[in-house]
Design a protein around this motif. Structure first.
Motif, PDB file in Angstrom:
ATOM      1  N   HIS A 161      85.901  -9.755  27.781  1.00 35.50           N
ATOM      2  CA  HIS A 161      87.063  -9.364  28.590  1.00 35.50           C
ATOM      3  C   HIS A 161      86.659  -8.905  29.977  1.00 35.50           C
ATOM      4  CE1 HIS A 161      88.731  -9.146  24.477  1.00 35.50           C
ATOM      5  NE2 HIS A 161      89.709  -9.780  25.091  1.00 35.50           N
ATOM      6  N   GLY A 162      85.376  -9.001  30.293  1.00 37.77           N
ATOM      7  CA  GLY A 162      84.881  -8.591  31.598  1.00 37.77           C
ATOM      8  C   GLY A 162      84.115  -9.708  32.265  1.00 37.77           C
ATOM      9  N   PRO A 163      82.793  -9.584  32.306  1.00 36.34           N
ATOM     10  CA  PRO A 163      81.987 -10.531  33.069  1.00 36.34           C
ATOM     11  C   PRO A 163      82.109 -11.998  32.663  1.00 36.34           C
ATOM     12  CG  PRO A 163      80.672  -8.622  32.474  1.00 36.34           C
ATOM     13  CD  PRO A 163      81.980  -8.501  31.756  1.00 36.34           C
ATOM     14  N   SER A 164      82.135 -12.309  31.349  1.00 40.49           N
ATOM     15  CA  SER A 164      82.104 -13.718  30.957  1.00 40.49           C
ATOM     16  C   SER A 164      82.470 -13.909  29.492  1.00 40.49           C
ATOM     17  CB  SER A 164      80.701 -14.292  31.191  1.00 40.49           C
ATOM     18  OG  SER A 164      80.601 -15.593  30.663  1.00 40.49           O
ATOM     19  N   ARG A 165      83.603 -14.545  29.256  1.00 39.14           N
ATOM     20  CA  ARG A 165      84.009 -14.830  27.871  1.00 39.14           C
ATOM     21  C   ARG A 165      82.968 -15.689  27.152  1.00 39.14           C
ATOM     22  NH1 ARG A 165      88.175 -13.571  25.881  1.00 39.14           N
ATOM     23  NH2 ARG A 165      89.366 -14.317  24.139  1.00 39.14           N
ATOM     24  N   PRO A 166      82.555 -16.826  27.730  1.00 39.89           N
ATOM     25  CA  PRO A 166      81.564 -17.630  27.012  1.00 39.89           C
ATOM     26  C   PRO A 166      80.186 -16.981  26.969  1.00 39.89           C
ATOM     27  CG  PRO A 166      82.091 -18.646  29.125  1.00 39.89           C
ATOM     28  CD  PRO A 166      83.019 -17.487  28.950  1.00 39.89           C
ATOM     29  N   GLY A 167      79.938 -16.014  27.832  1.00 36.80           N
ATOM     30  CA  GLY A 167      78.650 -15.328  27.827  1.00 36.80           C
ATOM     31  C   GLY A 167      78.531 -14.253  26.768  1.00 36.80           C
ATOM     32  N   ALA A 168      79.637 -13.916  26.113  1.00 37.13           N
ATOM     33  CA  ALA A 168      79.623 -12.826  25.137  1.00 37.13           C
ATOM     34  C   ALA A 168      78.689 -13.082  23.950  1.00 37.13           C
ATOM     35  CB  ALA A 168      81.046 -12.524  24.669  1.00 37.13           C
ATOM     36  N   PRO A 169      78.780 -14.222  23.262  1.00 35.81           N
ATOM     37  CA  PRO A 169      77.868 -14.425  22.130  1.00 35.81           C
ATOM     38  C   PRO A 169      76.418 -14.580  22.568  1.00 35.81           C
ATOM     39  CG  PRO A 169      79.249 -16.372  22.440  1.00 35.81           C
ATOM     40  CD  PRO A 169      79.768 -15.303  23.365  1.00 35.81           C
ATOM     41  N   VAL A 170      76.205 -15.156  23.736  1.00 33.82           N
ATOM     42  CA  VAL A 170      74.842 -15.304  24.230  1.00 33.82           C
ATOM     43  C   VAL A 170      74.264 -13.932  24.583  1.00 33.82           C
ATOM     44  CG1 VAL A 170      73.385 -16.410  25.964  1.00 33.82           C
ATOM     45  CG2 VAL A 170      75.359 -17.632  25.041  1.00 33.82           C
ATOM     46  N   THR A 171      75.104 -13.047  25.097  1.00 35.04           N
ATOM     47  CA  THR A 171      74.673 -11.675  25.374  1.00 35.04           C
ATOM     48  C   THR A 171      74.221 -10.995  24.088  1.00 35.04           C
ATOM     49  OG1 THR A 171      76.157 -11.497  27.274  1.00 35.04           O
ATOM     50  CG2 THR A 171      75.412  -9.428  26.272  1.00 35.04           C
ATOM     51  N   ALA A 172      74.970 -11.190  23.002  1.00 36.89           N
ATOM     52  CA  ALA A 172      74.588 -10.608  21.718  1.00 36.89           C
ATOM     53  C   ALA A 172      73.226 -11.149  21.271  1.00 36.89           C
ATOM     54  CB  ALA A 172      75.647 -10.896  20.667  1.00 36.89           C
ATOM     55  N   PHE A 173      73.007 -12.436  21.464  1.00 32.89           N
ATOM     56  CA  PHE A 173      71.707 -13.035  21.135  1.00 32.89           C
ATOM     57  C   PHE A 173      70.598 -12.373  21.945  1.00 32.89           C
ATOM     58  CE2 PHE A 173      68.430 -16.051  22.468  1.00 32.89           C
ATOM     59  CZ  PHE A 173      67.819 -16.303  21.248  1.00 32.89           C
ATOM     60  N   LEU A 174      70.825 -12.202  23.251  1.00 25.86           N
ATOM     61  CA  LEU A 174      69.814 -11.602  24.120  1.00 25.86           C
ATOM     62  C   LEU A 174      69.513 -10.160  23.722  1.00 25.86           C
ATOM     63  CD1 LEU A 174      70.914 -13.091  27.540  1.00 25.86           C
ATOM     64  CD2 LEU A 174      68.885 -13.703  26.187  1.00 25.86           C
ATOM     65  N   VAL A 175      70.536  -9.422  23.326  1.00 21.19           N
ATOM     66  CA  VAL A 175      70.329  -8.047  22.856  1.00 21.19           C
ATOM     67  C   VAL A 175      69.433  -8.062  21.623  1.00 21.19           C
ATOM     68  CG1 VAL A 175      71.491  -6.085  21.741  1.00 21.19           C
ATOM     69  CG2 VAL A 175      72.404  -7.026  23.863  1.00 21.19           C
ATOM     70  N   GLY A 176      69.710  -8.959  20.687  1.00 24.79           N
ATOM     71  CA  GLY A 176      68.887  -9.062  19.480  1.00 24.79           C
ATOM     72  C   GLY A 176      67.463  -9.477  19.785  1.00 24.79           C
ATOM     73  N   LEU A 177      67.317 -10.418  20.691  1.00 24.95           N
ATOM     74  CA  LEU A 177      65.988 -10.873  21.085  1.00 24.95           C
ATOM     75  C   LEU A 177      65.200  -9.730  21.723  1.00 24.95           C
ATOM     76  CD1 LEU A 177      64.049 -13.288  21.378  1.00 24.95           C
ATOM     77  CD2 LEU A 177      65.165 -13.773  23.572  1.00 24.95           C
ATOM     78  N   ALA A 178      65.840  -8.993  22.633  1.00 26.17           N
ATOM     79  CA  ALA A 178      65.169  -7.871  23.292  1.00 26.17           C
ATOM     80  C   ALA A 178      64.816  -6.777  22.296  1.00 26.17           C
ATOM     81  CB  ALA A 178      66.053  -7.311  24.403  1.00 26.17           C
ATOM     82  N   ALA A 179      65.693  -6.519  21.338  1.00 24.06           N
ATOM     83  CA  ALA A 179      65.416  -5.492  20.328  1.00 24.06           C
ATOM     84  C   ALA A 179      64.235  -5.897  19.457  1.00 24.06           C
ATOM     85  CB  ALA A 179      66.657  -5.252  19.470  1.00 24.06           C
ATOM     86  N   ALA A 180      64.180  -7.160  19.076  1.00 22.17           N
ATOM     87  CA  ALA A 180      63.072  -7.632  18.245  1.00 22.17           C
ATOM     88  C   ALA A 180      61.755  -7.571  19.001  1.00 22.17           C
ATOM     89  CB  ALA A 180      63.348  -9.057  17.765  1.00 22.17           C
TER      90      ALA A 180
END
Length: 111
Positions: free
Chosen positions: A54-73
């Motif tokens: 609802h802010g920066p990018s609708r299609p970027g939302a799931p990819v952002t979640a992936f990046l968060v998981g990647l960074a956490a791992a």
């Protein structure tokens, strides 16, 4: 009758959440991911996805979640805590994000 509709909507939401949890159980098992890591962060992660969508990018939302998981791992150690930290970090980025308006004439993308 509105009460009946409200019950049906809540029931539908419960069914969707149950289906989501069955799916996530299967994905965690398939990828050998500890479900407890997901459970520790699922509410915050879903909120982040909503904020991004609802802010920066609708299609970027799931990819952002992936990046968060990647960074956490990649952080190592307590992955659940690392995920929570990365979620908070990206939520701060979302809060500070300014969506660019249309380009002025003469600028890239402008008329």
């Amino acid at each position: 009758m509105a009460h009946e509709r409200d019950t049906r909507v809540r029931g539908d939401e419960a069914e969707k959440m149950a289906a989501m949890n069955r799916w996530l159980d299967a994905v965690c098992a398939e990828l050998d991911v500890d479900r407890a890591v997901l459970d520790a962060n699922s509410s915050a992660l879903l909120a982040l996805i909503s904020d991004v969508a609802h802010g920066p990018s609708r299609p970027g939302a799931p990819v952002t979640a992936f990046l968060v998981g990647l960074a956490a791992a990649r952080a190592g150690g307590d992955v659940a805590a690392a995920a929570g930290d990365r979620i908070a970090q990206v939520r701060r980025l979302v809060a500070a994000w300014e969506t660019p308006g249309p380009a002025a004439p003469g600028e890239a993308g402008g008329a």
